[in-house]
Write a protein that holds these residues in place. Structure first.
Motif, PDB file in Angstrom:
ATOM      1  N   THR A  85      37.570 -40.029  17.137  1.00  0.00           N
ATOM      2  CA  THR A  85      36.302 -40.637  17.519  1.00  0.00           C
ATOM      3  C   THR A  85      36.197 -42.058  16.993  1.00  0.00           C
ATOM      4  O   THR A  85      35.509 -42.883  17.581  1.00  0.00           O
ATOM      5  CB  THR A  85      35.114 -39.813  16.993  1.00  0.00           C
ATOM      6  N   SER A 157      32.777 -32.404  25.006  1.00  0.00           N
ATOM      7  CA  SER A 157      33.163 -33.214  23.857  1.00  0.00           C
ATOM      8  C   SER A 157      32.019 -34.115  23.415  1.00  0.00           C
ATOM      9  O   SER A 157      31.996 -35.299  23.733  1.00  0.00           O
ATOM     10  CB  SER A 157      34.398 -34.049  24.206  1.00  0.00           C
ATOM     11  N   ASN A 159      31.356 -35.427  20.679  1.00  0.00           N
ATOM     12  CA  ASN A 159      31.721 -36.517  19.774  1.00  0.00           C
ATOM     13  C   ASN A 159      32.643 -37.537  20.438  1.00  0.00           C
ATOM     14  O   ASN A 159      33.142 -38.440  19.787  1.00  0.00           O
ATOM     15  CB  ASN A 159      32.415 -35.943  18.531  1.00  0.00           C
ATOM     16  N   PHE A 211      34.240 -35.735  10.879  1.00  0.00           N
ATOM     17  CA  PHE A 211      32.846 -35.907  11.295  1.00  0.00           C
ATOM     18  C   PHE A 211      32.364 -34.638  11.994  1.00  0.00           C
ATOM     19  O   PHE A 211      31.207 -34.263  11.918  1.00  0.00           O
ATOM     20  CB  PHE A 211      32.712 -37.133  12.190  1.00  0.00           C
ATOM     21  N   GLY A 212      33.293 -33.993  12.675  1.00  0.00           N
ATOM     22  CA  GLY A 212      33.038 -32.642  13.165  1.00  0.00           C
ATOM     23  C   GLY A 212      33.883 -31.667  12.376  1.00  0.00           C
ATOM     24  O   GLY A 212      34.655 -32.067  11.504  1.00  0.00           O
ATOM     25  N   ALA A 247      25.010 -31.129  16.590  1.00  0.00           N
ATOM     26  CA  ALA A 247      25.258 -31.883  17.824  1.00  0.00           C
ATOM     27  C   ALA A 247      25.309 -30.968  19.038  1.00  0.00           C
ATOM     28  O   ALA A 247      25.080 -31.399  20.166  1.00  0.00           O
ATOM     29  CB  ALA A 247      26.568 -32.655  17.707  1.00  0.00           C
ATOM     30  N   GLU A 255      29.281 -26.998  11.090  1.00  0.00           N
ATOM     31  CA  GLU A 255      29.438 -28.439  11.285  1.00  0.00           C
ATOM     32  C   GLU A 255      28.183 -29.215  10.885  1.00  0.00           C
ATOM     33  O   GLU A 255      28.270 -30.339  10.393  1.00  0.00           O
ATOM     34  CB  GLU A 255      29.791 -28.717  12.763  1.00  0.00           C
ATOM     35  N   SER A 261      29.765 -35.810   8.579  1.00  0.00           N
ATOM     36  CA  SER A 261      28.498 -36.293   9.137  1.00  0.00           C
ATOM     37  C   SER A 261      27.316 -35.702   8.381  1.00  0.00           C
ATOM     38  O   SER A 261      26.343 -36.403   8.065  1.00  0.00           O
ATOM     39  CB  SER A 261      28.376 -35.888  10.620  1.00  0.00           C
TER      40      SER A 261
END
Lengths: 405, 405
Positions: A85, A157, A159, A211-212, A247, A255, A261
């Motif tokens: 990402t 997706s 992200n 981040f994920g 998310a 997550e 994140s």
DNA sequence: TCCACTTTGTAAAGTGAATTAATTAAGTGA
DNA sequence: TCACTTAATTAATTCACTTTACAAAGTGGA
């Protein structure tokens, strides 16, 4: 006694040689149940393919010393692409995962530039390598999100919002090489199996902590795909009822609680609340900065990180209790703080696990930041290993479960 | 085109015939990639073994009508034993899972009587069947708890305290037939794969809902064993932090919250608190009575059952999000209240699952209370299916991954 | 320093399960 | 009735393996 024909035995022998790195014909005969003359024939074929080479003699064990046979992974090369990402990583490597070319560029922020960059960089890299005599035989791509490997489509997706779903199809228009795409964590699991698996484990659970949070599973020495499009995401299992928004739209996913994140979010919240912490001065905040502050003893950072890792530890305990894999491998950005991470997580698992004996090995991948590109390249390499052929024509045959013609 | 030798192709053909129940040589040739003459040879061999029979002709499709070939599961018999905590179930069945003899007796409450009963009943049943011309070729045993299939040892079984760890070894002293023992839920998963799998799913997650909660997983069409002794127990994953004490010693396991034991415990607590419920009059309480009361609208029963199923639903959602199997199968005593169970659980999964499309199939096993004995017998049947031989000598060979000689 | 022994590896003949090719068998449809 | 299609067997061939015999290269004891 019936055994199997060469096409099948050739791959068995190739993979045994790969696993041993170097071995003898007699040993291969014992392990396969084939006779030494048969092994000699098969090895001769693999030598012609330049996948295997003679490699000196062993010590005598009371008779003629054995000729050593070893895996030759240096003759063919694969390009791996890790669509992160934040960064796009490209690496060309041989069949031993040894990288001979590497490139990292920031991930573009729009759909078209992303595809253009991918296309032009891949062409350039292949040309550059060709001029150095390095012939790339295929391209593997790892992407964050849900990927249908068979169709090459990026299904979901959140992200990676600037990626089209048809990355593979679009690239195939201008690139005349085999291209495969898969979920990046599933790629990493292949990398772990191929290149970080000295004990030959058959059941490995991989968790990528960035981040994920992604996950992938090897069972019976094969990547577990999951039904339909393969929504196999430990990161989106529920660990904290009524927890923070994820998310994905749900609340309390792993997550949303334990990713980088989440840690940055919680650290910012603490700073905004005016709590006393060195994080105040560290803008922009990164995961590494929060971890480093925690390691340095900053109480707010410790609180934020411990909270995230507590839930992660429980989530991992649930994996060990549910699947009891031989090994759990941690990958991704968070593993930069390897020692702190393991110090926090392992005791949680030890305290809460169900089994009477030891818990499974929990370790950080030795492949580091290359795990993604090596795994992506493994999508192609595995075709070679599973067909004992470097000709893509033979690769198709073995994929849909042994259909001939 | 290279294909494989008979010993391997024979099992492929046998299993294709088994899955289709009835098919044609031409179709088998297409599916295996072998030629029709080769299939003819292989089928002839299977006919001699009495595992396959000719079965009339198909309709013409414009030419000579095909001879139908079908699986003949009626010539060999296996004894399955389900060592339940309340009942011992014995059943002799053919290779289609059709039960020809069945016996249910209460589980003895001491170690020695348990072993004696097992030994004498098995001898008696085999003799009875023999007198009717039914020859048993092997014995499979399913036990609650952690079982090491390779050694035959019962490693850990809090709900089966009167069992020795050496059930298999002790029985082998007086019984001269192949005996296998495994965890009962893993057995059930084999039964599901063999006899409740019309769509040929390769990845199936099974959950047995009884006094305990067990789980088992099929991946790549093979039973997933787990490392070492295989502590693969969804029932002992954490679902309710600081929840009720579990038999395993931890708090808040799925088993401690959602099992029949947990439901009875909570119902009793409610009765003891003096709450107004028809359960007051129902002593001794059973899981079925609480479910029936809930179905009848009793508010306390509804409360107790809903609480258990809410957590179970979340636990199942986590399975779908983590593994995305093709199918989740529910088994065990709680599935007596099938409709109510599914009505409660499916919406929870639909509401909380991560994937964009449909959730996996969630269904109650069609095998009912026989799932255990059929699964136990499957431990033996699978040797036949995987070696295409009814001679135990051949079974050993295929087990440890294709070792010859 | 032989010589008996072990272990490794190849060469050559034989085996058996697959293939291909040709033929027979049993239907359909004009 | 004849041309065509599909199904299945027979017979000759292929090929990956096995078996057998032997050569090559070491060890170790007299």
């Amino acid at each position: 006694m019936n055994h199997q024909t060469s096409s099948s035995n050739q791959t068995r022998v190739l993979n045994l040689i790969r696993i041993h790195q170097t071995t003898t014909r007699t040993n291969l005969a014992q392990e396969t149940g084939l006779t030494v003359p048969a092994i000699s024939n098969i090895v001769r074929g693999l030598e012609l393919l330049k996948l295997v080479k003679e490699d000196g003699r062993a010590e005598s064990t009371g008779g003629k010393p054995a000729q050593l046979v070893s895996f030759d992974g240096t003759q063919y090369f694969v390009l791996g692409v890790d669509m992160g990402t934040t960064n796009l990583r490209f690496a060309v490597m041989n069949l031993k995962g040894q990288v001979v070319y590497k490139e990292i560029i920031p991930t573009p922020t729009t759909d078209r530039t992303l595809m253009n960059i991918l296309d032009t960089r891949i062409h350039q890299i292949i040309a550059d390598c060709a001029s150095r005599g390095i012939i790339v035989v295929g391209i593997g791509i790892g992407a964050p999100g849900i990927v249908n490997r068979a169709t090459g489509q990026l299904i979901y997706s959140p992200n990676m919002k600037y990626a089209t779903s048809e990355i593979r199809t679009e690239l195939m228009r201008s690139i005349d090489l085999p291209i495969e795409i898969h979920n990046i964590t599933k790629c990493m699991a292949l990398a772990e199996q191929n290149f970080d698996n000295d004990d030959g484990a058959t059941d490995i659970f991989c968790i990528s902590l960035g981040f994920g949070i992604g996950s992938a599973l090897i069972t019976h020495s094969e990547l577990y795909e999951g039904a339909n499009n393969g929504y196999t995401e430990m990161g989106h299992t529920l660990i904290k009822p009524n927890g923070p928004l994820c998310a994905c739209g749900n609340h309390g996913c792993v997550e949303a609680v334990s990713s980088i994140s989440a840690i940055i979010r919680d650290a910012k919240t603490a700073v905004d609340r005016g709590e006393e912490t060195i994080l105040k001065t560290q803008t922009p905040l990164t995961g590494k900065k929060v971890f480093d502050a925690a390691i340095a003893g900053d109480p707010v950072a410790i609180q934020v990180v411990s909270n995230a890792l507590q839930y992660l530890g429980i989530a991992i305990t649930n994996i060990t209790n549910l699947l009891d894999p031989q090994r759990i491998v941690l990958l991704g950005g968070m593993t930069n703080s390897k020692d702190y991470l393991l110090e926090k997580i392992v005791p949680i698992v030890q305290e809460n696990h169900f089994s009477v004996g030891d818990i499974p090995q929990i370790q950080v991948s030795k492949l580091g930041e290359d795990a993604g590109v090596i795994g992506a390249a493994s999508l192609i390499m595995n075709h070679i290993f599973q067909s004992a052929s470097v000709d893509p024509v033979d690769w198709q045959l073995t994929r849909p479960v042994m259909l001939a013609d």
